[in-house]
Design an enzyme around this catalytic site. Structure first.
Site, mmCIF file in Angstrom:
data_model
loop_
_atom_site.group_PDB
_atom_site.id
_atom_site.type_symbol
_atom_site.label_atom_id
_atom_site.label_comp_id
_atom_site.label_asym_id
_atom_site.label_seq_id
_atom_site.Cartn_x
_atom_site.Cartn_y
_atom_site.Cartn_z
ATOM 1 N N SER B 46 0.999 -0.905 -0.172
ATOM 2 C CA SER B 46 -0.180 -0.179 0.401
ATOM 3 C C SER B 46 1.289 1.069 -0.152
ATOM 4 O O SER B 46 1.519 1.068 0.827
ATOM 5 C CB SER B 46 -0.601 0.165 1.095
ATOM 6 O OG SER B 46 -2.188 0.965 1.018
ATOM 7 N N GLU B 47 0.501 2.352 -1.104
ATOM 8 C CA GLU B 47 1.941 2.749 -1.161
ATOM 9 C C GLU B 47 1.744 3.745 0.093
ATOM 10 O O GLU B 47 2.744 4.779 -0.072
ATOM 11 C CB GLU B 47 1.012 3.992 -2.448
ATOM 12 C CG GLU B 47 0.037 4.525 -2.772
ATOM 13 C CD GLU B 47 -0.197 5.111 -3.800
ATOM 14 O OE1 GLU B 47 -0.228 4.577 -4.897
ATOM 15 O OE2 GLU B 47 -1.987 5.916 -3.528
#
Lengths: 232, 218
Positions: B46-47
Site C-alpha cells: 500500500s503506497e
C-alpha cells in the site's frame, strides 16, 4: 538553559514566526497522521498567501482543508486533491494555484530538500503534463525528467511519541510523509501524543532524530477517519 | 457477457504467482485481493507505507493510524512492515514490486495510459499512479472496453493527458484480455460469450486477432 529541550508550552509558541506568503511543508496522508492542531493554529492566526506542500489538502471540513475557508492558501503542491470540495471551486475560479505532483516525486522532493540535494532525475512523469518545462536526460536508454527539491519556511509534523530532545517515533501508516517533511523545514514543528524523557526511547526505535526538530508540543487529537471500512 | 467487476478481479488474480509483491490500485484492482488462488502467497503493498496489507478490520480493530491508499481502514497481515512515503516509492520506482494493477480512462497501441485527469471536468490528481506506471515492469490495466456510449477506450492515441508513456503491456477489459506490443493491440482472450467481432468493433486502435482466441476460464 533549554539545551536540547525542544518542548514549547503553547500552539501559539509552536507556530510563532509564521508570516504571510511563507511556504509550509505538511506531513500526513489524507487525514491520517496530519498535524491537525498545528493546522488549526495556522487557521486561528489567519496567515495568508501560504504555499502549502503536502500529499493532499485535507477534506472539506478537516485537516489542511480548513485553511481554504478563509482562503489562506495561495498555492498548493499535492498529488491528490479529490477529497475537498472547496479545493476544486477555488482552483477552477483561479483563486488557488495548484501544482499536481506525483506522490513518489513529492516524497523524494521533500527527502532531497532535507538532505541537501537540489534536484534529482526520475522517470516518473516523463511524457506527461508533469514533464512540461523540465529538463530531460537519457540514462541507459531511458528518459528521465529533472525534479527540484523542496524546502519550507516551516514544516509541520505529527508523530506518535517523542522525547524532549525531539527524537520521534511514528505509528503505523500515520508515518507517511511526516519523517520527510520533518527534514525539510527551516523551522520544523512537531506535535505528538506523548512526550517522554531522553533515554526512555530505545535509540534503535527512533524514526526521526531530534536534530531535525526545532519545536515540540504535546496535543490531543481527533484522528478523523475518512473511509471507515469494516468486515463483518 | 461482459465481465462483472468481480470477474475482472478474478481474472487478474489468475496472473498472481507465489511470492509476488503486488500493488493494487483503487476500485476494481482492490477486489483482486479477494481472489488470491489457494496455495499461493502474495504480499500487498500500500503506497502510503505498508507492505503486507490485511483485510478490513473488525469494528474493534479500527485504527485511524492504519489505512490504505484509498484512505480506508485496513489491518496488517503477518510479516507486515511499515515505512515512510519515500521508502514506499523507492520500492515502486525502483522496480521491486512484482505486479501492479490499476485502472485507466484510456490506453493506446503504444502503451500510453491516461488515468488521472479529464480537462475541465475532473481534477483530482495522479496520486501514486505516475510513479507506479513508470516503475513497474509488470502492469495490468483493468478498465471497461468502451464508454457507456460505445466509445472505445483502446485507442490509436490517447486523447487525455497521459499518466505514463509507453509503459503498458497488458490490459484486461470487461470484454477481452489484450497484450500491447509492436505498436498494436493483440487479442489474447475474450470474455465468455463475447465474440471476436464485438471486441474488434469496440477497439479503435489496430487489433491483431489470432486464428483462435480462447475464452477466459473461471
Amino acid at each position: 538553559m533549554a539545551g536540547f529541550n525542544k518542548v514549547v508550552d503553547s500552539y501559539e509558541a509552536a507556530m510563532a514566526g509564521l508570516e504571510d506568503n511563507m511556504t509550509i511543508i505538511a506531513g500526513g496522508f489524507g487525514l491520517s497522521g496530519n498535524p491537525e492542531n498545528l493546522i488549526k493554529e495556522i487557521k486561528r492566526k489567519g496567515t495568508k498567501g501560504l504555499t502549502v506542500i503536502s500529499n493532499n489538502c485535507g477534506t472539506t471540513e478537516h485537516g489542511l482543508g480548513i485553511l481554504l475557508f478563509d482562503k489562506q492558501i495561495k498555492k498548493m503542491v499535492a498529488s491528490y486533491v479529490g477529497e475537498n470540495a472547496n479545493f476544486e471551486t477555488q482552483m477552477m475560479s483561479g483563486e488557488l494555484e495548484v501544482e499536481l505532483t506525483p506522490q513518489g516525486t513529492l516524497a523524494e522532493k521533500m527527502r532531497a530538500g532535507g538532505a541537501g540535494i537540489p534536484a534529482f532525475f526520475t522517470a516518473t512523469g516523463y511524457g506527461t503534463p508533469v514533464a512540461e518545462g523540465k529538463e530531460v536526460r537519457e540514462f541507459n536508454g531511458r528518459n528521465y525528467i529533472l525534479e527540484e527539491a523542496v524546502t519550507g519556511d516551516f514544516a509541520i509534523v505529527k508523530a506518535w511519541k517523542a522525547d524532549t530532545f525531539g527524537n520521534l517515533v511514528f505509528r503505523k501508516t500515520a508515518r507517511n510523509f511526516n519523517p520527510l517533511a520533518a527534514t525539510a523545514g527551516k523551522i520544523t514543528v512537531v506535535e505528538v501524543e506523548e512526550i517522554v524523557e531522553p533515554g526512555e526511547l530505545d535509540p534503535d526505535e527512533i524514526h526521526t532524530p531530534g536534530i531535525y526538530v526545532n519545536r515540540l508540543i504535546k496535543g490531543t487529537f481527533e484522528k478523523i477517519i475518512e473511509q471507515r471500512t469494516v468486515r463483518s | 457477457m461482459a465481465l462483472s467487476r468481480e470477474q475482472l478481479a478474478q481474472r487478474v488474480a489468475q496472473e498472481l504467482q507465489d511470492g509476488y509483491y503486488v500493488n493494487l490500485g483503487i476500485g476494481i484492482p482492490t477486489l483482486v485481493a479477494n481472489y488470491v488462488p489457494a496455495g499461493i502467497e502474495v504480499m500487498l503493498q500500500s503506497e502510503n507505507g505498508l507492505l503486507g496489507m490485511g483485510p478490513f478490520p473488525t469494528e474493534a480493530e479500527v485504527d485511524a493510524d492504519l489505512i490504505n491508499a484509498g484512505k480506508q481502514t485496513v489491518t496488517m497481515a503477518k510479516g507486515a512492515s511499515l515505512f515512510d512515503s519515500a521508502e514506499s516509492f523507492a520500492m515502486i520506482r525502483g522496480g521491486h514490486v512484482d505486479l501492479t494493477v490499476l485502472g485507466a480512462f484510456e490506453v493506446d497501441v503504444n502503451g500510453n495510459i491516461a488515468s488521472y485527469m479529464i480537462p475541465g471536468k475532473l481534477i483530482k490528481g495522479m496520486g501514486g499512479a505516475m510513479d507506479l506506471v513508470a516503475g513497474a515492469d509488470n502492469i495490468i490495466v483493468t478498465m471497461t472496453h468502451a464508454s457507456k456510449h460505445g466509445d472505445s477506450k483502446l485507442l490509436s492515441n490517447c486523447t487525455l493527458p497521459l499518466t505514463g508513456k509507453g509503459c503498458i503491456k497488458k490490459v484486461l477489459t470487461d470484454l477481452a484480455f489484450i497484450e500491447i506490443k509492436d505498436g498494436k493491440f493483440h487479442l489474447l482472450e475474450r470474455a465468455p460469450g463475447v465474440s471476436v467481432e464485438e471486441i474488434a468493433k469496440l477497439t479503435a486502435g489496430e487489433l491483431v486477432i489470432p486464428s483462435h482466441v480462447s475464452e477466459m476460464k473461471f
